[in-house]
Motif scaffolding. Structure first.
Motif, short mmCIF file in Angstrom:
data_model
loop_
_atom_site.label_atom_id
_atom_site.label_comp_id
_atom_site.label_asym_id
_atom_site.label_seq_id
_atom_site.Cartn_x
_atom_site.Cartn_y
_atom_site.Cartn_z
N ASN A 210 0.81 -1.22 0.00
CA ASN A 210 0.00 0.00 0.00
C ASN A 210 0.84 1.27 0.00
N ALA A 211 2.15 1.13 -0.26
CA ALA A 211 3.02 2.30 -0.32
C ALA A 211 2.97 2.90 -1.73
N LEU A 212 2.77 4.20 -1.79
CA LEU A 212 2.61 4.92 -3.05
C LEU A 212 3.61 6.07 -3.08
N TYR A 213 4.28 6.23 -4.21
CA TYR A 213 5.25 7.32 -4.37
C TYR A 213 4.71 8.35 -5.36
N VAL A 214 4.69 9.61 -4.92
CA VAL A 214 4.17 10.70 -5.73
C VAL A 214 5.11 11.90 -5.60
N PRO A 215 5.01 12.91 -6.46
CA PRO A 215 5.80 14.13 -6.29
C PRO A 215 5.47 14.83 -4.97
N VAL A 216 6.38 15.65 -4.51
CA VAL A 216 6.21 16.34 -3.23
C VAL A 216 4.95 17.20 -3.22
N GLY A 217 4.69 17.91 -4.30
CA GLY A 217 3.51 18.77 -4.36
C GLY A 217 2.22 17.99 -4.20
N THR A 218 2.12 16.81 -4.79
CA THR A 218 0.93 15.98 -4.66
C THR A 218 0.76 15.53 -3.22
N ALA A 219 1.87 15.13 -2.57
CA ALA A 219 1.80 14.70 -1.17
C ALA A 219 1.34 15.83 -0.27
N GLN A 220 1.79 17.05 -0.55
CA GLN A 220 1.37 18.19 0.28
C GLN A 220 -0.14 18.43 0.17
N ARG A 221 -0.70 18.25 -1.02
CA ARG A 221 -2.14 18.45 -1.18
C ARG A 221 -2.94 17.34 -0.49
N LEU A 222 -2.36 16.16 -0.39
CA LEU A 222 -3.06 15.05 0.26
C LEU A 222 -2.93 15.08 1.77
N ALA A 223 -1.99 15.86 2.29
CA ALA A 223 -1.79 15.94 3.74
C ALA A 223 -2.89 16.76 4.39
N ALA A 224 -3.27 16.34 5.55
CA ALA A 224 -4.24 17.11 6.34
C ALA A 224 -3.47 18.12 7.17
N GLY A 225 -3.22 19.29 6.62
CA GLY A 225 -2.41 20.28 7.31
C GLY A 225 -1.01 20.33 6.73
N THR A 226 -0.08 20.87 7.49
CA THR A 226 1.30 21.02 7.03
C THR A 226 2.04 19.69 7.09
N ALA A 227 2.74 19.37 6.03
CA ALA A 227 3.52 18.13 5.96
C ALA A 227 5.00 18.49 5.88
N PRO A 228 5.76 18.30 6.96
CA PRO A 228 7.19 18.64 6.92
C PRO A 228 7.98 17.58 6.15
#
Length: 424
Positions: A210-228
């Motif tokens: 279930n591990a998925l690799y995406v660009p950083v920008g996509t991960a930031q949009r999927l995060a609930a809040g700030t993703a460091p």
């Protein structure tokens, strides 16, 4: 007679000794040129190894953001870098994997509803250890690259692809951790993780499939809040550059809580042997130059002794002593140019084979953990250049001058009367 013309006449009259002198110079020039060619090939291969292998520097610190990682990556010492963000996300219109073991309760039901996927936002998936060391392999498509910034693309695991009959080019709908946003992600690659599913129950996001690799920008949009940024890895050319990168990182992030780690084992395993070959080639040049000057000096000294009667006749005819020394210098120097030309021809024909023998084994030497995704070090390229031939010619002329002038000092002490009386 002009002493230059006399030197040419002497060389023609003593063909066997001239040929022997030419053979000695040919050996010296060939070895000198080989040393220079090996030095140049080692330098080119070392530069290539610095670009392809380099040294990995891992930076961790609370508050590290993608923007700060980009600023560090913009340093002149950095060749390549990757920033990683880890978030949780949900699946929509496709089925994530679940543990085969029975669940020991219902406390994780809420987690399964909103965070079945472990989403890894990366800038360059090829720099992740599982991919770079080859334990995790792409079975289709490609990985995430810096050119994917601003795109909603992803790389999924083979088990997830098999369960949902997904292939490269298909689109997944991934739901943010808070369930408020859904992002369509285009599959650009499928990878295979060797890790087996746990034998005990674990939450879906902990399953390897279930591990998925995406660009950083996509991960930031999927995060609930700030993703460091959990960590950033920077590839630099050599361990010597780590100090400069550390200073640049401290200026941006501060010293408190900074975790700065340098991994230079692969660099030492591959680059240092190449550097030692280059140092050996440089030492070889000096040894050959000194040995050549010594050998030719002894030969010229013997020739002067053999030609004492000739020297006595010339001195009795009023020839100046410095011209006699000049004649010997011209005789020795006259064989330098053909010797250099023949050495250049030999270098062009056999230089590549010699380079492969000395440097090819260093390039093929395996490191403790081979990096399957990194470009391989290019084989040594040996080419005869005008600058190398010029250096050989200059050293050879210097050897000829030293080997004739120093023994020729004895000519200054000669007296024609004593020489001719000894020969009577």
């Amino acid at each position: 007679m002009n002493f230059v013309k006399r030197a040419g006449t002497s060389l023609g009259a003593r063909k066997s000794k001239t040929a022997a002198l030419l053979a000695i110079f040919l050996v010296i020039c060939t070895l000198l040129l080989g040393g220079f060619l090996l030095q140049a090939a080692a330098a080119r291969q070392e530069a290539d190894a610095q670009r392809t292998i380099g040294v990995d520097v891992t930076v961790r610190k609370d508050g590290l953001t993608p923007a700060l990682a980009d600023r560090i990556g913009a340093s002149g010492t950095v060749h390549r870098y990757n920033a990683q963000i880890r978030v949780r996300a949900g699946a929509q219109e496709f089925t994530p994997l679940t543990s085969k073991a029975p669940e020991p309760g219902t406390g994780a039901a809420g987690e399964k509803a909103t965070g079945e996927l472990a989403v890894n936002g990366v800038r360059d998936s090829g720099m992740l250890l599982p991919f770079s060391y080859g334990s995790t392999k792409l079975t289709a498509g490609r990985g995430i690259t810096p050119e994917d910034a601003g795109r909603d693309v992803g790389v999924i695991e083979q088990r997830l692809a098999d369960r949902n009959r997904l292939k490269v080019g298909d689109t997944l709908r991934v739901r943010s951790a808070d369930g408020k946003q859904t992002t369509p992600v285009t599959v650009v690659g499928i990878y295979q993780d060797p890790a087996q599913d746990p034998t005990v129950w674990v939450a879906p996001h902990e399953l390897p499939g279930n591990a998925l690799y995406v660009p950083v920008g996509t991960a930031q949009r999927l995060a609930a809040g700030t993703a460091p940024v959990s960590e950033a890895v920077f590839k630099i050319g050599s361990p010597d550059q780590a100090q400069q990168l550390h200073a640049d990182t401290e200026r941006l992030l501060g010293r408190s809580g900074l975790d700065f780690r340098v991994n230079d084992k692969a660099y030492k395993d591959q680059v240092l042997p190449i550097r030692r070959v280059g140092a050996f080639a440089g030492l070889l040049v000096w040894v050959i130059a000194l040995a050549g000057a010594l050998i030719l000096g002894l030969i010229v000294m013997l020739q002067i002794r053999e030609r004492r009667s000739e020297l006595g006749v010339l001195l009795s005819m009023g020839e100046k002593k410095w011209k006699l020394i000049g004649q010997h210098a011209v005789e020795v120097a006259a064989v330098v140019l053909p010797a250099v030309a023949l050495a250049a021809l030999a270098g062009a024909l056999g230089g590549q084979s010699a380079g492969d023998a000395f440097l090819g084994g260093q390039a093929d030497k395996p490191v403790s953990a081979p990096r399957a995704q990194d470009p391989e070090i290019a084989p040594p390229t040996v080419r005869v250049e005008a600058a190398d031939v010029g250096k050989v010619a200059g050293i050879a002329l210097g050897i000829s001058l030293v080997s004739t002038v120093i023994p020729g000092i004895g000519i200054l002490r000669l007296h024609p009367r004593s020489i001719l009386s000894d020969t009577e």
